[in-house]
Enzyme design. Sequence first.
Site, PDB file in Angstrom:
ATOM      1  N   HIS A 119       0.862  -1.179   0.000  1.00  0.00           N
ATOM      2  CA  HIS A 119       0.000   0.000   0.000  1.00  0.00           C
ATOM      3  C   HIS A 119       0.904   1.237   0.000  1.00  0.00           C
ATOM      4  CE1 HIS A 119      -2.870  -3.065   1.412  1.00  0.00           C
ATOM      5  NE2 HIS A 119      -3.806  -2.268   0.916  1.00  0.00           N
ATOM      6  N   TRP A 130      -4.755   5.338  -0.466  1.00  0.00           N
ATOM      7  CA  TRP A 130      -6.161   5.623  -0.776  1.00  0.00           C
ATOM      8  C   TRP A 130      -6.380   7.079  -1.212  1.00  0.00           C
ATOM      9  CZ3 TRP A 130      -4.371   2.447   3.001  1.00  0.00           C
ATOM     10  CH2 TRP A 130      -4.838   1.125   3.006  1.00  0.00           C
ATOM     11  N   GLU A 182      -5.857  -4.931  -6.639  1.00  0.00           N
ATOM     12  CA  GLU A 182      -7.245  -4.442  -6.644  1.00  0.00           C
ATOM     13  C   GLU A 182      -7.417  -3.230  -7.546  1.00  0.00           C
ATOM     14  OE1 GLU A 182      -8.524  -4.071  -2.560  1.00  0.00           O
ATOM     15  OE2 GLU A 182      -7.838  -6.093  -2.057  1.00  0.00           O
ATOM     16  N   TYR A 253     -13.640 -10.000  -1.222  1.00  0.00           N
ATOM     17  CA  TYR A 253     -14.117 -10.169   0.146  1.00  0.00           C
ATOM     18  C   TYR A 253     -15.619 -10.444   0.156  1.00  0.00           C
ATOM     19  CZ  TYR A 253      -9.674  -8.633   2.074  1.00  0.00           C
ATOM     20  OH  TYR A 253      -8.351  -8.556   2.429  1.00  0.00           O
ATOM     21  N   GLU A 287      -6.665 -12.532  -1.727  1.00  0.00           N
ATOM     22  CA  GLU A 287      -7.214 -11.902  -0.515  1.00  0.00           C
ATOM     23  C   GLU A 287      -8.703 -12.218  -0.457  1.00  0.00           C
ATOM     24  OE1 GLU A 287      -6.820  -7.778   0.718  1.00  0.00           O
ATOM     25  OE2 GLU A 287      -4.928  -7.619  -0.375  1.00  0.00           O
ATOM     26  N   TRP A 318      -7.407 -11.996   5.331  1.00  0.00           N
ATOM     27  CA  TRP A 318      -6.715 -10.803   5.796  1.00  0.00           C
ATOM     28  C   TRP A 318      -6.463 -10.864   7.301  1.00  0.00           C
ATOM     29  CZ3 TRP A 318      -3.691  -8.386   2.911  1.00  0.00           C
ATOM     30  CH2 TRP A 318      -3.255  -7.079   3.174  1.00  0.00           C
ATOM     31  N   ARG A 319      -5.970  -9.807   7.849  1.00  0.00           N
ATOM     32  CA  ARG A 319      -5.385  -9.784   9.182  1.00  0.00           C
ATOM     33  C   ARG A 319      -6.430  -9.754  10.299  1.00  0.00           C
ATOM     34  NH1 ARG A 319      -4.017  -4.671  11.589  1.00  0.00           N
ATOM     35  NH2 ARG A 319      -5.432  -3.027  10.877  1.00  0.00           N
TER      36      ARG A 319
END
Length: 375
Positions: A119, A130, A182, A253, A287, A318-319
Site C-alpha cells: 500500500h 487511498w 485491486e 471479500y 485476498e 486478511w489480518r
Amino acid sequence: MIIPMLATACCRNNTPTTSDPHATAETQALYASLFNVARQGTMFGHQDDTVYGHLWWGGEGQRSDILETCGDYPAIFGWDLGHIESGSDRNIDDVPFARMREEIIAAFARGAANTISWHMLNPATGGSAWDSARTDTVKSILSGEGEASRQFRHNLDAAAEFLLSLTLDGTPVPVLFRPWHEHTGSGFWWGSAQCSPEEYKALWQFTASYLRDVKGVHNLLYVYSPDIIPDTETYFERYPGDEWVDVLGLDAYHRPDEWEWHSGCQRMLSILTEAAKIHNKPAAFTETGLEGITQHDWWTRSLLPAIEGKELSWVLVWRNACAQKENKPSHYFAPWHGEDSEQDFVDFIRNDRLKIFTLESLPQLYTTEQKPQKK
C-alpha cells in the site's frame, strides 16, 4: 514521454518459467511447487499471522491465532510494505520492518511461503495509498520527469533494499510479490479511474523492470490480483502480459450487502482458473474473508464450496487487528481461540473434500528438483 522499458521481456515456451529469467533457484522451485500443490489441494494463508492477533500484540513469533485454533501455522504468510517508502521503521499496520524481516525468514526456514503486498503512499501527493482524487499520479510517474517520478524511483529503491535483505544463510528468500493490487476498483491511486489501462500496464512493467534489472532483485514472483470483476475481459483489461506476470490472482471479500457470495465466487474463481489454464499460470485467491466472521459456519458453508475443485495454489484471509491496541474489535478475518467460528474453521482445515495445507502438511516447496507440470 513514457519511460522506456528497461529490459526486453523474456520469451516463454510451453513449459512454465518465471518472468525473471535470472530468478534464484529457490524462487524457480517455489514457482514449480505452486502448480504441483494446486493439484493436491490449497495452501491456507493469513496476513501478519505471527506478529499480532485479535487479543495479543508482539511476542517472539511463536504465537499465532491460526496455531491456537487448529494446532498449526499457516502454509503461507502475508505481509505489506506500506510506509517503507517514507523511511518509517514500521509498516502501515505498525509492524516493525525489522520484525517483519525476521518473520519472513523464519517462515521460509519452516518451509512456508511468503506473499507481500504494498500500500504505497501516493508519490505525487505524499498521501496514503487511498489518496485517489487525482487522476494523473501514474501519468506523472511514467513521464520520467518531476517529483512524482523521482519519488517513485526512491520508493522502489527502499523496497529493493528490504527485499534484498531477506536472506537465510546467504540464500535469498523467495517472495510472492503482489504490487498494484485491486486495480479494477478505484480505491487506490493506481485504480481504474485513476489511470488508463495502458498506463497501468506501463506502471507494472516499469516496477518489475526496475526491481529486476536495475536493483538486481531476483527472488520475486509477480502476482496479478484484480478486485471483484464481472467478466474475463475486465480481468485482462489491464494485464501487463504473460512475460511480466507469474501468478494470476483475485481479491474478493465476502460483503453480503454488496454482492452474492456463492454465485459470485463460483463465477469469478471459474474465470480466474480457466484463464490460468489458458495462460499456463498458477491461480490463487490472493485476498478474501468475511470481516468479523459474522457467519459461524462460514469456513465450511461459504469458503470451502467456493474454492473446492478450482486448483488454487493458495487462499489467504486478511489480518486480525489487535482489538485493544487498534480499537477495531470487529476487524478480523481469521478465528482465534474462543471465537464463534473456531470449530468450523478446524472442520474446514480437516475436511475430506479438499486438502487444505497448513505448515505441517505442506509438501517441500523449495527443492530445486521440482519441475512444474503443464496445465
